[in-house]
Design a protein around this motif. Structure first.
Motif, PDB file in Angstrom:
ATOM      1  N   ARG A 219       0.806  -1.222   0.000  1.00  0.00           N
ATOM      2  CA  ARG A 219       0.000   0.000   0.000  1.00  0.00           C
ATOM      3  C   ARG A 219       0.839   1.272   0.000  1.00  0.00           C
ATOM      4  O   ARG A 219       0.308   2.366  -0.180  1.00  0.00           O
ATOM      5  CB  ARG A 219      -0.933   0.013   1.217  1.00  0.00           C
ATOM      6  CG  ARG A 219      -1.956  -1.091   1.236  1.00  0.00           C
ATOM      7  CD  ARG A 219      -2.959  -0.886   2.360  1.00  0.00           C
ATOM      8  NE  ARG A 219      -2.331  -1.028   3.674  1.00  0.00           N
ATOM      9  CZ  ARG A 219      -2.051  -0.021   4.484  1.00  0.00           C
ATOM     10  NH1 ARG A 219      -2.299   1.226   4.113  1.00  0.00           N
ATOM     11  NH2 ARG A 219      -1.494  -0.242   5.656  1.00  0.00           N
TER      12      ARG A 219
ATOM     13  N   TRP B 203       0.776   5.120  -1.181  1.00  0.00           N
ATOM     14  CA  TRP B 203       0.983   5.521  -2.559  1.00  0.00           C
ATOM     15  C   TRP B 203      -0.107   6.504  -2.976  1.00  0.00           C
ATOM     16  O   TRP B 203      -1.233   6.432  -2.481  1.00  0.00           O
ATOM     17  CB  TRP B 203       0.943   4.301  -3.484  1.00  0.00           C
ATOM     18  CG  TRP B 203       2.000   3.278  -3.240  1.00  0.00           C
ATOM     19  CD1 TRP B 203       1.798   1.948  -3.004  1.00  0.00           C
ATOM     20  CD2 TRP B 203       3.427   3.461  -3.229  1.00  0.00           C
ATOM     21  NE1 TRP B 203       2.988   1.294  -2.840  1.00  0.00           N
ATOM     22  CE2 TRP B 203       4.018   2.199  -2.978  1.00  0.00           C
ATOM     23  CE3 TRP B 203       4.261   4.562  -3.411  1.00  0.00           C
ATOM     24  CZ2 TRP B 203       5.380   2.015  -2.894  1.00  0.00           C
ATOM     25  CZ3 TRP B 203       5.636   4.373  -3.329  1.00  0.00           C
ATOM     26  CH2 TRP B 203       6.185   3.124  -3.083  1.00  0.00           C
TER      27      TRP B 203
ATOM     28  N   ASP C  29      -3.194   8.227  -4.675  1.00  0.00           N
ATOM     29  CA  ASP C  29      -4.441   7.681  -5.212  1.00  0.00           C
ATOM     30  C   ASP C  29      -5.034   8.680  -6.201  1.00  0.00           C
ATOM     31  O   ASP C  29      -4.837   9.878  -6.077  1.00  0.00           O
ATOM     32  CB  ASP C  29      -5.425   7.416  -4.076  1.00  0.00           C
ATOM     33  CG  ASP C  29      -6.554   6.488  -4.506  1.00  0.00           C
ATOM     34  OD1 ASP C  29      -6.538   6.046  -5.671  1.00  0.00           O
ATOM     35  OD2 ASP C  29      -7.444   6.209  -3.682  1.00  0.00           O
ATOM     36  N   GLY C  30      -5.765   8.174  -7.179  1.00  0.00           N
ATOM     37  CA  GLY C  30      -6.420   9.051  -8.135  1.00  0.00           C
ATOM     38  C   GLY C  30      -5.473   9.748  -9.088  1.00  0.00           C
ATOM     39  O   GLY C  30      -5.733  10.847  -9.550  1.00  0.00           O
ATOM     40  N   THR C  31      -4.308   9.127  -9.388  1.00  0.00           N
ATOM     41  CA  THR C  31      -3.328   9.723 -10.288  1.00  0.00           C
ATOM     42  C   THR C  31      -3.159   8.841 -11.521  1.00  0.00           C
ATOM     43  O   THR C  31      -3.933   7.916 -11.755  1.00  0.00           O
ATOM     44  CB  THR C  31      -1.966   9.869  -9.591  1.00  0.00           C
ATOM     45  OG1 THR C  31      -1.395   8.568  -9.395  1.00  0.00           O
ATOM     46  CG2 THR C  31      -2.110  10.557  -8.248  1.00  0.00           C
TER      47      THR C  31
ATOM     48  N   CYS D 224      -2.786   2.687  -7.445  1.00  0.00           N
ATOM     49  CA  CYS D 224      -2.618   3.084  -6.043  1.00  0.00           C
ATOM     50  C   CYS D 224      -2.003   1.970  -5.211  1.00  0.00           C
ATOM     51  O   CYS D 224      -2.141   1.954  -3.989  1.00  0.00           O
ATOM     52  CB  CYS D 224      -3.957   3.527  -5.452  1.00  0.00           C
ATOM     53  SG  CYS D 224      -5.208   2.233  -5.464  1.00  0.00           S
ATOM     54  N   PHE D 225      -1.305   1.044  -5.851  1.00  0.00           N
ATOM     55  CA  PHE D 225      -0.661  -0.044  -5.131  1.00  0.00           C
ATOM     56  C   PHE D 225       0.651  -0.401  -5.800  1.00  0.00           C
ATOM     57  O   PHE D 225       0.866  -0.136  -6.985  1.00  0.00           O
ATOM     58  CB  PHE D 225      -1.572  -1.282  -5.067  1.00  0.00           C
ATOM     59  CG  PHE D 225      -1.885  -1.884  -6.418  1.00  0.00           C
ATOM     60  CD1 PHE D 225      -1.099  -2.899  -6.950  1.00  0.00           C
ATOM     61  CD2 PHE D 225      -2.972  -1.432  -7.157  1.00  0.00           C
ATOM     62  CE1 PHE D 225      -1.385  -3.451  -8.191  1.00  0.00           C
ATOM     63  CE2 PHE D 225      -3.266  -1.975  -8.403  1.00  0.00           C
ATOM     64  CZ  PHE D 225      -2.472  -2.985  -8.917  1.00  0.00           C
TER      65      PHE D 225
END
Length: 394
Positions: A64, A79, A81-83, A87-88
């Motif tokens: 994570r 990490w 998120d939403g990029t 996100c992992f």
């Protein structure tokens, strides 16, 4: 394609899918092991997904984010998120990962020849251009050759392409241990082991942990000694002792920040470690091996579509600039950062202040780890783009 590690296999896969005839040569037989931390960041995961690797199959362990440990404190940094990135992250041993990638390339149409040692380049007598390679089993002519033969890159050295003295070369040592921490969802990094370096504990999800020490400048000591001393300071309950080791400690060099250039020699492109494409900030190499493979394959496909030799060559000469445009800014930022933290007092101050100020540390990890999204309006991403524009490519 000389070398079937992540860079070579990924390049071969991209090219074969584009309809080109690809021969992939490696001196070893698969599966085979390589020294690595085995932790894959979201940048590496994105490249795997682009290749079509199924990262949801059994055998992959997800993480994570990063847990940073210093001055008796710890901080979990998830990490982003939403990029543009997943996100992992993932963990997978190089024993497994490299075989997955090379078989993926073969499934895509590449031809693999294992146990084939490349002994040198074939050169055109008139122009000096690379037109193939010689091996211990014969010669192979080719329109283009890709050197993906690792940090030592004997193929590149045979053409006079030696590592640059003004680029950092790190070193890492790792060992596997049976440990109850094998299912930890964070990649744990200890920042106060040594200046310009860190210790890591990455759970592999199979009952073992990959544990090691990375020196981002190998002038800072013996990593094996540092690892032994550091392990003695860790809690006994973690089980990171010789009795629980599943094999010996092994080390490898980490060529960073475009340590070997130029990345294009007439008829030859360098990808991955052969071109020194690890991030100076953290020594991460797999993401950049896979990324440089994608860039190289794109340039090669464009070049070979041109009708004349001179037009093809002009396209091939754009490869170094394509790499600099993608990685030059982040690599320069990473070099500057590592040069600063080589001073012990700066390293201690940065670690302690970062742990004490989570937003600052999250920003640093995202920017220096090259995990920002150029399309995002978020402050961290805008700051990263500004720094990258202001940073000259190396």
């Amino acid at each position: 394609m000389v070398g079937a590690g992540p860079a070579g296999s990924a390049t071969a896969c991209h090219l074969a899918r584009a309809g080109l005839d690809v021969l992939l040569l490696d001196k070893a037989a698969f599966p085979r092991d390589k020294v690595c931390g085995d932790g894959l960041t979201p940048r590496a995961v994105r490249e795997l997904i682009t290749l079509g690797v199924d990262v949801d199959r059994p055998g992959w362990t997800r993480n994570r984010g990063v847990r940073l440990v210093a001055a008796g404190r710890s901080l979990d940094v998830p990490w982003p998120d939403g990029t543009a990135f997943p996100c992992f992250g993932l963990q997978r041993t190089r024993h497994d990962l490299d075989e997955i990638l090379v078989r993926h390339a073969v499934a895509g149409g590449a031809v693999l020849r294992e146990r084939t040692k490349v002994t040198g380049p074939l050169l055109d007598d008139r122009t000096g251009r690379v037109v193939g390679v010689a091996t211990d089993g014969g010669v192979h002519e080719a329109r283009l050759v890709v050197a993906a033969d690792g940090a030592s890159s004997r193929l590149a050295v045979s053409l006079g392409l030696h590592p640059r003295r003004d680029r950092p070369v790190g070193v890492a040592v790792r060992r596997y241990f049976r440990s109850p921490r094998h299912d930890d969802a964070m990649l744990e990094c200890h920042l106060d082991v040594v200046p310009a370096g860190y210790g890591w504990v990455f759970g592999m999800g199979d009952g073992t942990c990959n544990v090691g020490v990375a020196l981002l400048n190998r002038a800072h000591g013996d990593p094996r000694h540092l690892m032994r001393s550091w392990l003695e300071t860790l809690p006994p309950a973690w089980g990171l002792t010789c009795d629980n080791a599943t094999g010996p400690a092994r080390g490898a060099a980490i060529p960073m920040g475009f340590a070997r250039r130029p990345h294009y020699y007439p008829g030859l492109l360098l990808v991955g470690d052969s071109g020194g494409m690890a991030n100076p900030m953290n020594g991460e190499g797999i993401a950049y091996a896979l990324g440089s493979a994608r860039v190289a394959a794109d340039v090669i496909v464009q070049a070979l579509a041109r009708p004349t030799p001179s037009q093809r060559e002009r396209v091939l000469y754009t490869y170094p600039q394509a790499l600099r445009s993608t990685l030059g800014g982040p690599f320069t930022l990473g070099r500057w950062f590592v040069n600063a933290i080589e001073h012990p007092w700066i390293m201690r101050l940065a670690a302690r202040q970062g742990i004490a100020h989570p937003p600052l540390m999250r920003a640093a990890i995202h920017i220096l780890g090259n995990l920002t999204d150029p399309t995002s309006p978020a402050l961290i991403d805008r700051l990263a783009q500004t720094l990258t524009r202001l940073t000259p490519a190396p």
